[in-house]
Design an enzyme around this catalytic site. Structure first.
Site, PDB file in Angstrom:
ATOM      1  N   GLU A  84      -2.964   9.006   4.309  1.00  0.00           N
ATOM      2  CA  GLU A  84      -3.397   7.827   3.557  1.00  0.00           C
ATOM      3  C   GLU A  84      -4.049   6.797   4.473  1.00  0.00           C
ATOM      4  OE1 GLU A  84       0.089   6.603   1.255  1.00  0.00           O
ATOM      5  OE2 GLU A  84       0.291   8.672   0.540  1.00  0.00           O
TER       6      GLU A  84
ATOM      7  N   ASN B 194      -7.502   1.635   3.394  1.00  0.00           N
ATOM      8  CA  ASN B 194      -6.615   1.550   4.562  1.00  0.00           C
ATOM      9  C   ASN B 194      -7.336   1.679   5.906  1.00  0.00           C
ATOM     10  OD1 ASN B 194      -4.364   1.295   2.931  1.00  0.00           O
ATOM     11  ND2 ASN B 194      -3.940   3.501   2.883  1.00  0.00           N
TER      12      ASN B 194
ATOM     13  N   HIS C 228      -1.675 -13.051  -0.680  1.00  0.00           N
ATOM     14  CA  HIS C 228      -2.868 -13.452   0.069  1.00  0.00           C
ATOM     15  C   HIS C 228      -2.786 -14.885   0.573  1.00  0.00           C
ATOM     16  CE1 HIS C 228      -5.569 -10.018  -1.721  1.00  0.00           C
ATOM     17  NE2 HIS C 228      -4.604  -9.585  -0.946  1.00  0.00           N
ATOM     18  N   THR C 229      -1.634 -15.504   0.463  1.00  0.00           N
ATOM     19  CA  THR C 229      -1.407 -16.793   1.119  1.00  0.00           C
ATOM     20  C   THR C 229      -1.239 -16.622   2.635  1.00  0.00           C
ATOM     21  OG1 THR C 229       0.015 -18.749   1.198  1.00  0.00           O
ATOM     22  CG2 THR C 229       1.113 -16.700   0.670  1.00  0.00           C
TER      23      THR C 229
ATOM     24  N   THR D 173      -3.316 -19.793   6.688  1.00  0.00           N
ATOM     25  CA  THR D 173      -3.078 -18.350   6.726  1.00  0.00           C
ATOM     26  C   THR D 173      -1.769 -17.917   7.371  1.00  0.00           C
ATOM     27  OG1 THR D 173      -4.081 -16.238   7.291  1.00  0.00           O
ATOM     28  CG2 THR D 173      -4.428 -18.026   8.827  1.00  0.00           C
TER      29      THR D 173
ATOM     30  N   HIS E 118       0.824  -1.224   0.000  1.00  0.00           N
ATOM     31  CA  HIS E 118       0.000   0.000   0.000  1.00  0.00           C
ATOM     32  C   HIS E 118       0.851   1.265   0.000  1.00  0.00           C
ATOM     33  CE1 HIS E 118      -4.207  -1.683   1.234  1.00  0.00           C
ATOM     34  NE2 HIS E 118      -3.598  -2.451   0.358  1.00  0.00           N
ATOM     35  N   ASP E 119       2.077   1.172   0.479  1.00  0.00           N
ATOM     36  CA  ASP E 119       2.993   2.315   0.373  1.00  0.00           C
ATOM     37  C   ASP E 119       3.410   2.508  -1.087  1.00  0.00           C
ATOM     38  OD1 ASP E 119       4.701   4.404   1.105  1.00  0.00           O
ATOM     39  OD2 ASP E 119       6.403   3.045   1.347  1.00  0.00           O
TER      40      ASP E 119
ATOM     41  N   ASP F 215      -6.473 -17.519   2.913  1.00  0.00           N
ATOM     42  CA  ASP F 215      -6.377 -18.901   2.426  1.00  0.00           C
ATOM     43  C   ASP F 215      -6.373 -19.814   3.653  1.00  0.00           C
ATOM     44  OD1 ASP F 215      -3.789 -19.597   3.364  1.00  0.00           O
ATOM     45  OD2 ASP F 215      -2.969 -19.928   1.376  1.00  0.00           O
TER      46      ASP F 215
ATOM     47  N   ASP G 106       7.665   5.311  -0.682  1.00  0.00           N
ATOM     48  CA  ASP G 106       8.266   6.496  -0.069  1.00  0.00           C
ATOM     49  C   ASP G 106       7.835   6.704   1.378  1.00  0.00           C
ATOM     50  OD1 ASP G 106       5.650   7.149  -0.389  1.00  0.00           O
ATOM     51  OD2 ASP G 106       5.980   8.978  -1.556  1.00  0.00           O
TER      52      ASP G 106
ATOM     53  N   GLY H 230       4.683   5.811  -5.264  1.00  0.00           N
ATOM     54  CA  GLY H 230       5.948   5.105  -5.073  1.00  0.00           C
ATOM     55  C   GLY H 230       6.235   4.721  -3.627  1.00  0.00           C
TER      56      GLY H 230
ATOM     57  N   SER I  74       4.982   7.078   2.513  1.00  0.00           N
ATOM     58  CA  SER I  74       3.879   8.044   2.664  1.00  0.00           C
ATOM     59  C   SER I  74       2.727   7.481   3.492  1.00  0.00           C
ATOM     60  CB  SER I  74       3.364   8.508   1.296  1.00  0.00           C
ATOM     61  OG  SER I  74       2.949   7.394   0.526  1.00  0.00           O
TER      62      SER I  74
END
Ligand code: HEM
Ligand SMILES: *[C@@H]1O[C@H](CO)[C@@H](O)[C@H](O)[C@H]1NC(C)=O
Length: 317
Positions: A87, A93, A193-194, A241, A65-66, A238, A73, A71, A75
């Site tokens: 964010e 988020n 997502h595993t 997890t 998500h960063d 999954d 960074d 980019g 943020s």
């Protein structure tokens, strides 16, 4: 006139050199300035994941998500202020991304170990993501380093750039393409997502309304995720997890993807073949995941003297 254009030419060449030289990340970036940086980050991540296994997933997702928002960074780590539209408050988020305290803890331990603030928050996220994957039994890779931290954040970009779990395949492909990532990156990285969990809110429509879902699998989730209420109840992405394995892909082949966007990768479209490959070839998945993580980590980093090295990951210096 001639001397002015010469100055311009020299300025242009210097700028071009500076940009090429500074836009390069490298694995040994901290070898001189702080040789204990990577080992320090590793033990703090280890302690956090030992305490709560899900933290590995949460740290991996933070890096993703960063990187997808202007980019890699750092943020995503900035708290709201009068000038920072955090964010953290973006739809993908809010009440969802986690691990900020662990990142604070890493930053404080690594600064202590280095004797000063030399390691960026953006690099901390990249290293913590790799260490988390390794701890859950996944592949390792050399993390490219030298990212610097942003002095800005964008909630609105986070809202548009981070993919929605309601997306179909064309939207996912397009979303990754906007980041310079191709269909192989999309499938391999979705293998993240595993590990980890999703809230009922993110998969309710899928288990009640989708038709490309195994009906027993859908029914098994309805108790935890009623048709209304229980929005924040969790289900594993999954069945294994806490283990970074191929089960995520094996489940997609069985129409047991938890998110609509997961199943979109195996729904008769162009990515079916890759899902099938990764569902039966652990080494192919491991190699592809590691390669795509490096590629994702290279999205528009700030380097050289762009941005800053934050003293506190939550605040601009
Ligand atoms: C392909 C598009 C993607 C979509 C639509 C998507 C969407 C989501 C959603 C909706 C959740 C659950 C959030 C919640 O309910 O609070 C989630 C969790 C997660 N995602 Fe993704 N994701 C995508 C790609 C990725 C990528 C590329 C990675 C990392 C390489 C990743 C890593 C994770 C992890 C590890 C979790 C579990 C986090 C935790 O348990 O704290 N995802 N994702
Ligand atoms: C299923 O789809 C219908 C029609 O789009 C919608 O009104 C309903 O809210 C959906 N059900 C759930 C549980 O999401």
């Amino acid at each position: 006139m001639a001397s002015r254009s010469l100055v311009c030419l020299i300025a242009f060449v210097l700028l071009a050199l500076a940009t090429t030289a500074s836009s390069q990340l490298c694995p040994d970036f901290y070898d001189k300035s702080c040789p204990v940086a990577l080992s320090t980050i590793k033990w703090v991540v280890e302690a956090a994941v030992n305490k709560e296994p899900r933290m590995a997933a949460s740290l991996l997702r933070l890096h993703f998500h960063d990187c997808f928002v202007n980019g890699c960074d750092g943020s995503i780590l900035l708290d709201p202020t009068s000038t920072i539209d955090s964010e953290k408050n973006a739809v993908p988020n809010l009440n969802s991304v986690r691990g900020f305290k662990v990142v604070d803890n890493i930053k404080s331990e690594v600064d202590k170990a280095c004797g000063s603030s030399v390691v960026s928050c953006a690099d901390i996220l990249a290293i913590a993501a790799r260490d988390s994957v390794v701890l859950q039994g996944g592949p390792t890779w050399e993390v490219q380093l030298g990212r610097r931290d942003s002095t800005t954040a964008s909630r609105t970009t986070a809202n548009t750039a981070i993919p929605s779990p309601l997306s179909d395949l064309p939207a996912l492909i397009d979303n990754f393409k906007n980041q310079g990532l191709d269909e192989t990156d999309l499938v391999a990285l979705s293998g993240g997502h595993t590990i980890g969990y999703a809230r009922c809110l993110a998969f309710r429509n899928r288990i009640y309304n989708d038709t490309n879902i195994d009906s027993e699998f859908a029914d098994s989730l309805k108790c935890e995720c009623p048709s209304s209420g229980g929005d924040s109840n969790l289900a594993p992405l999954d069945p294994t997890t806490e283990s970074f394995d191929m089960e995520y892909f094996r489940n997609l082949v069985e129409k047991k993807g938890l998110l609509h966007s997961d199943q979109a990768l195996f729904n008769g479209g162009s990515t079916d073949a890759l899902v099938e490959k990764y569902s039966s070839d652990a080494i192919a998945f491991s190699n592809a995941f590691a390669k795509s993580m490096v590629k994702m980590g290279n999205i528009k980093p700030l380097t050289g003297n762009e941005g800053e090295i934050r003293l506190n990951c939550r605040k601009v210096n």
